[in-house]
Design an enzyme around this catalytic site. Structure first.
Site, PDB file in Angstrom:
ATOM      1  CE  LYS A 118     -15.101  -2.714 -30.085  1.00 49.39           C
ATOM      2  NZ  LYS A 118     -16.206  -3.277 -29.963  1.00 49.39           N
ATOM      3  CD  GLU A 202      -8.123   1.113 -29.831  1.00 50.19           C
ATOM      4  OE1 GLU A 202      -9.393   1.856 -30.232  1.00 50.19           O
ATOM      5  OE2 GLU A 202      -8.380   0.500 -29.013  1.00 50.19           O
ATOM      6  CG  HIS A 237     -12.577  -7.715 -20.657  1.00 48.98           C
ATOM      7  ND1 HIS A 237     -11.681  -6.368 -20.792  1.00 48.98           N
ATOM      8  CD2 HIS A 237     -12.329  -8.422 -21.077  1.00 48.98           C
ATOM      9  CE1 HIS A 237     -10.435  -7.455 -20.956  1.00 48.98           C
ATOM     10  NE2 HIS A 237     -10.700  -8.539 -21.302  1.00 48.98           N
ATOM     11  NE  ARG A 294     -26.251  -1.203 -26.042  1.00 46.01           N
ATOM     12  CZ  ARG A 294     -25.521  -1.405 -24.615  1.00 46.01           C
ATOM     13  NH1 ARG A 294     -25.930  -0.925 -23.869  1.00 46.01           N
ATOM     14  NH2 ARG A 294     -24.750  -2.412 -24.584  1.00 46.01           N
TER      15      ARG A 294
END
Length: 499
Positions: A118, A202, A237, A294
Site C-alpha cells: 500500500k 490514515e 471487512h 487480478r
C-alpha cells in the site's frame, strides 16, 4: 503475438470453471490442478486434463509453484491463469512463470509488487494527482512523530498494514491514549499474517462507501476503465454483496473516478485486468485505497453491464493483442446484482459451516447467472474459502435487478449447511439498501441475527399452516373415499342378496 493453445488454471472451484469456460469458447484446451480434497470437483471433470498436486492443505497443493510449473512443462502448457487468491498476486510466482518461458495471464511481476504494498502504491500514484486519504507517506518508525501526525489529521485514525488486506493488520484508534497499544496489535497481526510488520496511519473516514473501478490495459499502453462496482455491504471487512453501477455516483464523479483509476494503472505500466479501489464519503469525495492486480470475485456484474468477457480479454492481452475497443465504445447498460453465497451461519457471527450439500438446486430463468463449483451430494471442504457460489441477476434498472434477486434467492435450494442466502435476502428487502442510502456500516448498523430467526419462525408458521391444510384435506378425502368404498360394498352386498 504469442500463441496460447493450452492454459493451466492454477486455482479451484467456481473461478477455475469460469476461466475454463471462456477458454473453451476460444478453442483453447485447459488443464486443471487439484488437491486430494477436490478429486471429484467440477473443474477437474470439466478440464481436458487434470493433475493432482497433493494433500488438501493449500500449502501442500495449490500453493506449490514449482510443481505447478512442472505440470505445465510435462503437459505442453503455454500459459497459466491464476484466478484469484492463492498465487494470483504473488510477484515471485509471476516472475518464475515467465522465467520458465510460460505466459502469466496477468500483469507484470513489477506491477504486482508495487501495488502489493500500500505504501509503494501511494508513492507510485502520487504524480498522477489522485486523491489520497490524509496520513503518513511512509511506514511508522517514530511513535512521537506518528502521534503528532494523528493529532494534525484528527482522530479517529486508522493504523494499517502496508502488506496484505482482508482487514488484517488494521486498527481504528479513537483517542491518543489508545495509540501505542493499537499500533502494537496492528504490527503483530501484520507480521503473523504477511511476514511484514510495516504499518502506516490514515484519517479514518467514518461510514464510507467502498466503490471500485474495473480497468483493462494491453501491452501497447492502452488502458480503459469499465465503470464502477458498489461493494459496501461487507462483514469482517470482506464483501458479501456487490452491484454495478453504483446507485449514488453522478456522471461527473464516475468520470473523475474512472480517470483516476486509469492513472493508477498507468503509474505501474499495468496490463491485464485489475481493480482500483476507492473509499467515498457522504459528500462523494473519493480517495484511493489500493489496487488489486487480478480478476475480482465480483467481476460478473461488470461483464453484465458492459457485455465484455473479462477473462477472454485477459487471454487476448496475454497473447499480446491490443484492446479491441476504446473508452468511448463502452456504455453502461442495465443493472447487475451479485450476492456471494457462503457456507457461513449469519446467526452465529458468520462463522464458516461445513457439511454435505444434501439438496442443491440453482435458480433459473431470465437474467440469472450462477457461478459455482458444486453440485448436490458434494461436501464443502474445510480447507478453503467457504464460498459456494456467486448468484448474479441482471435487469434494465436497479429496482428490477433487486426484485429478480429476491426471486432467485427464494428459488435457490440449499440444505445440509448454513448459508448467507437468508442474510442476502434481508439486505435486498431493507429500505436502506433499496433506497441506496447505505455504507460499509450496514451490517453493524442494521443486522441482528434475530431477524433471520424471526423470518424462519414466520416461514415455519406458514409451512405449518399449509401442512395442516393438506392434512385436513387428505383426511376429508380419505373419509370420502372410505364412505364411497363402504357404499360400494353395501351396494354390492344388496345386489348379491337380491339374486
Amino acid at each position: 503475438m504469442h500463441k496460447i493453445n493450452k492454459i493451466l488454471v492454477a486455482n479451484r472451484g467456481e473461478i477455475a470453471l469460469r476461466v475454463m469456460r471462456s477458454a473453451k469458447e476460444m478453442g483453447i484446451k485447459t488443464v486443471a490442478v487439484y488437491s486430494e480434497a477436490d478429486r471429484n470437483a467440477l473443474h477437474v471433470r470439466f478440464a481436458d486434463e487434470a493433475v493432482c498436486l497433493g494433500p488438501p492443505p493449500s500449502s501442500e497443493s495449490y500453493l506449490l509453484a514449482d510443481k505447478i510449473i512442472q505440470v505445465c512443462k510435462d503437459l505442453g502448457v503455454d500459459a497459466i491463469h491464476p484466478g484469484y487468491g492463492f498465487l494470483s498476486e504473488n510477484a515471485a510466482f509471476a516472475k518464475k512463470v515467465s522465467d520458465h518461458g510460460l505466459i502469466f495471464i496477468g500483469p507484470s511481476p513489477e506491477a504486482i509488487e508495487v501495488m502489493g504494498s500500500k505504501l509503494a502504491a501511494k508513492h507510485a500514484v502520487a504524480k498522477y494527482d489522485i486523491p489520497m486519504v490524509p496520513g503518513t507517506p511512509d511506514a511508522i518508525d517514530d511513535i512521537d512523530a506518528a502521534k503528532q501526525t494523528a493529532r494534525e489529521i484528527g482522530y479517529p485514525i486508522l493504523i494499517k498494514a502496508s502488506a496484505g488486506g482482508g482487514g488484517k493488520g488494521m486498527r481504528i484508534v479513537e483517542a491518543e491514549a489508545d495509540f501505542e497499544e493499537q499500533m502494537q496489535r496492528a504490527v503483530s497481526e501484520a507480521k503473523s499474517s504477511f511476514g511484514d510488520g510495516a504499518v502506516f496511519i490514515e484519517k479514518f473516514i467514518t461510514s464510507p462507501r467502498h466503490i471500485e473501478i474495473q480497468v483493462l490495459g494491453d501491452q501497447h499502453g492502452n488502458i480503459v476503465h469499465l465503470f464502477e462496482r458498489e461493494c459496501s455491504i461487507q462483514r469482517r471487512h470482506q464483501k458479501v454483496i456487490e452491484e454495478a453501477p453504483s446507485a449514488i455516483l453522478t456522471p461527473e464523479v464516475r468520470e473523475a473516478m474512472g480517470k483516476a483509476a486509469v492513472g493508477v494503472a498507468k503509474a505501474c505500466n499495468y496490463h491485464g485486468a485489475g481493480t482500483v479501489e476507492f473509499i467515498v464519503d457522504n459528500q462523494l469525495n473519493f480517495y484511493f485505497l489500493e489496487m488489486n492486480t487480478r480478476l475480482q470475485v465480483e467481476h460478473p456484474v461488470t461483464e453484465m453491464i458492459t457485455g465484455v468477457d473479462l477473462v477472454k480479454e485477459q487471454i487476448n492481452i496475454a497473447k499480446g493483442l491490443p484492446l479491441s475497443f476504446k473508452q468511448e465504445d463502452l456504455k453502461i447498460q442495465g443493472h447487475a446484482m451479485e450476492v456471494r453465497v457462503y457456507a457461513e451461519d449469519p446467526q452465529n457471527n458468520f462463522l464458516p459451516d461445513i457439511g454435505k450439500l444434501e439438496i442443491y438446486k440453482r435458480p433459473q430463468g431470465p437474467g440469472i447467472r450462477v457461478d459455482d463449483g458444486f453440485e448436490q451430494g458434494m461436501q464443502i471442504p474445510i480447507y478453503y474459502d467457504p464460498m459456494i457460489a456467486k448468484l448474479i441477476t441482471y435487469d434494465t434498472d436497479r429496482s428490477r435487478a433487486i426484485d429478480r434477486m429476491i426471486r432467485a434467492i427464494d428459488e435457490y435450494q440449499i440444505k445440509g449447511i448454513q448459508t448467507t442466502l437468508g442474510f442476502c435476502q434481508y439486505v435486498m428487502r431493507h429500505e436502506a439498501f433499496t433506497s441506496g442510502n447505505f455504507d460499509t456500516k450496514f451490517v453493524e448498523r442494521y443486522f441482528k441475527p434475530e431477524v433471520l430467526q424471526q423470518k424462519l419462525s414466520s416461514d415455519e408458521e406458514v409451512i405449518g399452516a399449509v401442512l395442516a391444510t393438506m392434512i385436513i384435506k387428505d383426511s376429508k378425502k380419505s373419509l370420502a373415499t372410505a364412505a364411497a368404498s363402504e357404499g360400494a360394498v353395501m351396494q354390492s352386498k344388496w345386489k348379491r342378496n337380491r339374486k
